[in-house]
Design an enzyme around this catalytic site. Structure first.
Site, PDB file in Angstrom:
ATOM      1  N   CYS A 379       0.919  -1.305   0.103  1.00 36.04           N
ATOM      2  CA  CYS A 379       0.074   0.075   0.105  1.00 36.04           C
ATOM      3  C   CYS A 379       1.006   1.241   0.109  1.00 36.04           C
ATOM      4  O   CYS A 379       1.462   1.608  -1.049  1.00 36.04           O
ATOM      5  CB  CYS A 379      -0.968   0.105   1.100  1.00 36.04           C
ATOM      6  SG  CYS A 379      -2.284   0.991   1.023  1.00 36.04           S
ATOM      7  N   HIS A 513      -3.538  -5.011   0.448  1.00 36.29           N
ATOM      8  CA  HIS A 513      -2.790  -5.669   1.493  1.00 36.29           C
ATOM      9  C   HIS A 513      -2.883  -7.302   1.526  1.00 36.29           C
ATOM     10  O   HIS A 513      -3.992  -7.861   2.231  1.00 36.29           O
ATOM     11  CB  HIS A 513      -3.479  -5.148   2.871  1.00 36.29           C
ATOM     12  CG  HIS A 513      -3.382  -3.887   3.079  1.00 36.29           C
ATOM     13  ND1 HIS A 513      -2.554  -3.182   4.022  1.00 36.29           N
ATOM     14  CD2 HIS A 513      -3.930  -2.712   2.756  1.00 36.29           C
ATOM     15  CE1 HIS A 513      -2.453  -1.792   3.971  1.00 36.29           C
ATOM     16  NE2 HIS A 513      -3.527  -1.466   3.275  1.00 36.29           N
ATOM     17  N   GLU A 515      -1.642  -9.151   3.380  1.00 36.06           N
ATOM     18  CA  GLU A 515      -1.192  -9.856   4.507  1.00 36.06           C
ATOM     19  C   GLU A 515      -2.446 -10.483   5.255  1.00 36.06           C
ATOM     20  O   GLU A 515      -2.828 -11.209   6.069  1.00 36.06           O
ATOM     21  CB  GLU A 515      -0.621  -9.079   5.671  1.00 36.06           C
ATOM     22  CG  GLU A 515      -1.307  -7.644   6.217  1.00 36.06           C
ATOM     23  CD  GLU A 515      -1.240  -6.441   5.093  1.00 36.06           C
ATOM     24  OE1 GLU A 515      -1.100  -6.789   4.015  1.00 36.06           O
ATOM     25  OE2 GLU A 515      -1.332  -5.453   5.627  1.00 36.06           O
TER      26      GLU A 515
HETATM   27  N1  GLN Z   1      -1.885   6.410   2.990  1.00 32.71           N
HETATM   28  C1  GLN Z   1      -1.921   5.869   1.701  1.00 32.71           C
HETATM   29  C2  GLN Z   1      -3.545   5.996   1.220  1.00 32.71           C
HETATM   30  O1  GLN Z   1      -4.351   6.274   2.023  1.00 32.71           O
HETATM   31  C3  GLN Z   1      -1.598   4.403   2.111  1.00 32.71           C
HETATM   32  C4  GLN Z   1      -2.643   3.596   2.728  1.00 32.71           C
HETATM   33  C5  GLN Z   1      -2.176   2.378   3.314  1.00 32.71           C
HETATM   34  O2  GLN Z   1      -1.090   2.195   3.264  1.00 32.71           O
HETATM   35  N2  GLN Z   1      -3.033   1.771   4.043  1.00 32.71           N
HETATM   36  O3  GLN Z   1      -3.561   5.662  -0.063  1.00 32.71           O
END
Ligand code: GLN
Length: 540
Positions: A379, A513, A515
């Site tokens: 992310c 994600h 994970e």
């Molecule tokens: N802050 C970034 C976004 O909102 C990444 C979010 C995250 O890593 N879950 O896109």
């Protein structure tokens, strides 16, 4: 279909591992061919975990349907095959806000709204809805018996026994039996007090699970049985152990599952825990070891990265490699530089929000890219990988994300433009900041000649998201011409989902994600391959 409910409460102190114990018990019941689900009731006032600080509360676990939930739901999914959804976690805040909404709408026809029956009815409704279609519904009550906030929940679960019948409800109480060094003894008094507290709420536990540093001796078992009015075989000892994945076996070895089936008058095959035994074998017979660094900003509380840490360990299990994880504060890298990274065989940058610590993460990415150290970006870790590449390889030094520089020109990463994104939280409709957040499972198409396509061995994958920024498509041609490959896009082709650097042994980063979908029995392809790459790098 009639459901059987098992309510799990905690006593004496918090942090006894109620979530893991609940998940492990569910795993043993599932291993008896029963169809099991778990619901977590959180007594705090927040409507959901979406806005809670990871340093205080640990990670936010995201379900397939895009709910931002308590990290215990992550434990549940790692232990049982049932997928969690927004029906599996609710809070005092959510209950009250729904009841108040109904009240304003006039649904109660002018009645006086009270904790009993309106709040307790709303809690019971949620439990019943979440548990529909399952043989067993395990309901974990957050907090400790005696907390002011949990009273309506305790009252609701007490009433459940009257509503559905005592033969369909069981109460399990998890307590601490402390070992007192000077007396050389385990003490049962806190457990007795805690059960008394539970009784004052009208709940007599059927099973008591005792956490202690050593096995509960027969004498203490007898004492707890006698004083707490529970048969001896329903007093279960849960001593401290080195791996949470040993708990299903520990529970089963004391025949708690048989006791439960007998209680509910169910005949099932005995528990088949062979998959768990394989996990334990993999865990205790590693053939090697790797050092992995997680470069984050919420490192004071490792629970903030719970699913990432577990997914790395699962990747290790499937390679028979033990994974030593080092949590490194990215702000420390800003001060002390890359010497903090020198012992690492692979680097992972997980999700995160806001500008703090960004420069340190960019230093770590540059270090991994230039020194050909395996890198996995998740992310924010993908958005920053692209940013680092544009700044240092393509040469656009002023490149930025609007998350860190809201007015930057030609941003590389910016707020998700499509306001009609399918996945938004309930609270998001009222909150401008999270109104455009992409949450939950989304499909992604992998490019045929990519490395990730080989790793996943599939063209279409489905992964969970939690972000409000995305990559600016206008920059893609440029970065691709410099060797950063867009190896996966959303199904409608509009968003970058996964990237890799072709001229690097293992440099992969994803917008989603992974994970959240890893578990100890099957692992997750990306994490399995990442650990393998780390091991290869170590032995190069
Ligand atoms: N802050 C970034 C976004 O909102 C990444 C979010 C995250 O890593 N879950 O896109």
């Amino acid at each position: 279909m009639i459901q059987n409910y098992i309510f799990i409460t905690g006593g004496v102190i918090s942090s006894l591992g109620k979530g893991i114990t609940t998940a492990s018990l569910a795993a043993v019941l599932e291993a008896r061919n029963l169809n099991v689900t778990i619901i977590k009731l959180d007594p705090y006032i927040n409507v959901d975990c979406g806005t809670m600080n990871p340093n205080q509360h640990g990670e936010v676990f995201v379900t397939e349907d895009g709910a931002e939930t308590d990290l215990d739901l992550g434990h549940y999914e790692r232990f049982i095959n049932t997928k969690m959804s927004r029906k599996n976690n609710f809070t005092t805040g959510q209950i009250y806000s729904e009841v108040l909404h109904k009240e304003r709408r006039g649904d109660y026809l002018g009645s006086t709204i009270q904790v009993i029956p309106h709040i307790t009815n709303a809690i019971k409704e949620k439990i019943i809805t979440g548990g529909k279609y399952y043989d067993f519904v395990l309901v974990e009550i957050g907090g400790t018996v005696g907390d002011i906030e949990s009273l309506p929940f305790l009252e609701a679960i007490r009433q459940m026994s009257v509503d559905v019948g005592a033969e369909h409800t069981m109460y399990v109480h998890l307590t601490l039996v402390p070992y007192i060094n000077t007396a050389n003894e385990l003490k049962t008094k806190p457990t007795q007090r805690s059960v008394k507290e539970l009784l004052s709420n009208g709940i007599q536990p059927n099973v008591i699970i005792c956490r202690s540093s050593i096995n509960l001796p027969d004498n203490e078992r007898n004492k707890i049985s006698l004083f707490c009015n529970v048969p001896k075989q329903a007093v279960i000892s849960l001593k401290d152990i080195d791996s949470v994945y040993k708990i299903p076996r520990l529970i089963q070895s004391q025949k708690l599952d048989s006791y439960i089936c007998k209680f509910f008058k169910l005949t099932t095959p005995s528990a088949n825990l062979s998959e768990w035994d394989t996990v334990l074998y993999e865990e205790s017979n590693p053939l090697g070891k790797v050092n992995i660094g997680i470069i984050g900003k919420y490192v004071v509380l490792p629970d903030a990265y719970k699913s990432v840490i577990e997914a790395l360990k699962h990747g290790g299990l499937k390679n028979r490699i033990s994974v030593n994880i080092q949590l490194i504060d990215s702000q420390d890298i800003e001060i002390h530089g890359i010497k903090l990274l020198e012992k690492l065989e692979a680097i992972l940058i997980p999700g995160g929000f806001g500008p703090r610590g960004i420069e340190g993460k960019l230093i770590a990415i540059k270090y991994a890219r230039e020194n050909k150290i395996p890198y996995l970006g998740i992310c924010l870790g993908m958005q920053l990988a692209i940013l680092e590449f544009i700044r240092n390889v393509v040469g656009v030094k002023e490149a930025n994300s609007t998350e860190f520089m809201p007015n930057c020109k030609n941003p590389v990463v910016y707020l998700i433009k499509d306001k009609n994104k399918k996945y938004t939280t309930m609270s998001s409709q009222q909150n401008k900041l999270i109104g455009n957040m992409c949450l939950g499972s989304k499909q992604c198409k992998l490019t045929s000649d990519s490395r990730v396509r080989q790793i996943y061995n599939a063209e279409i994958i489905s992964e969970r998201h939690r972000h409000r920024y995305e990559v600016n498509n206008l920059i893609l041609k440029k970065i691709e011409s410099f060797g950063l490959k867009i190896s996966g896009r959303s199904k409608n082709n509009k968003s970058v989902e996964i990237i890799e650097i072709t001229d690097h042994p293992w440099f992969i980063a994803c917008q989603f994600h992974p994970e959240f979908q890893s578990n100890p029995r099957y692992g997750h392809p990306l994490f399995i391959d990442f650990i393998k790459a780390a091991y290869i790098h170590k032995n190069r």
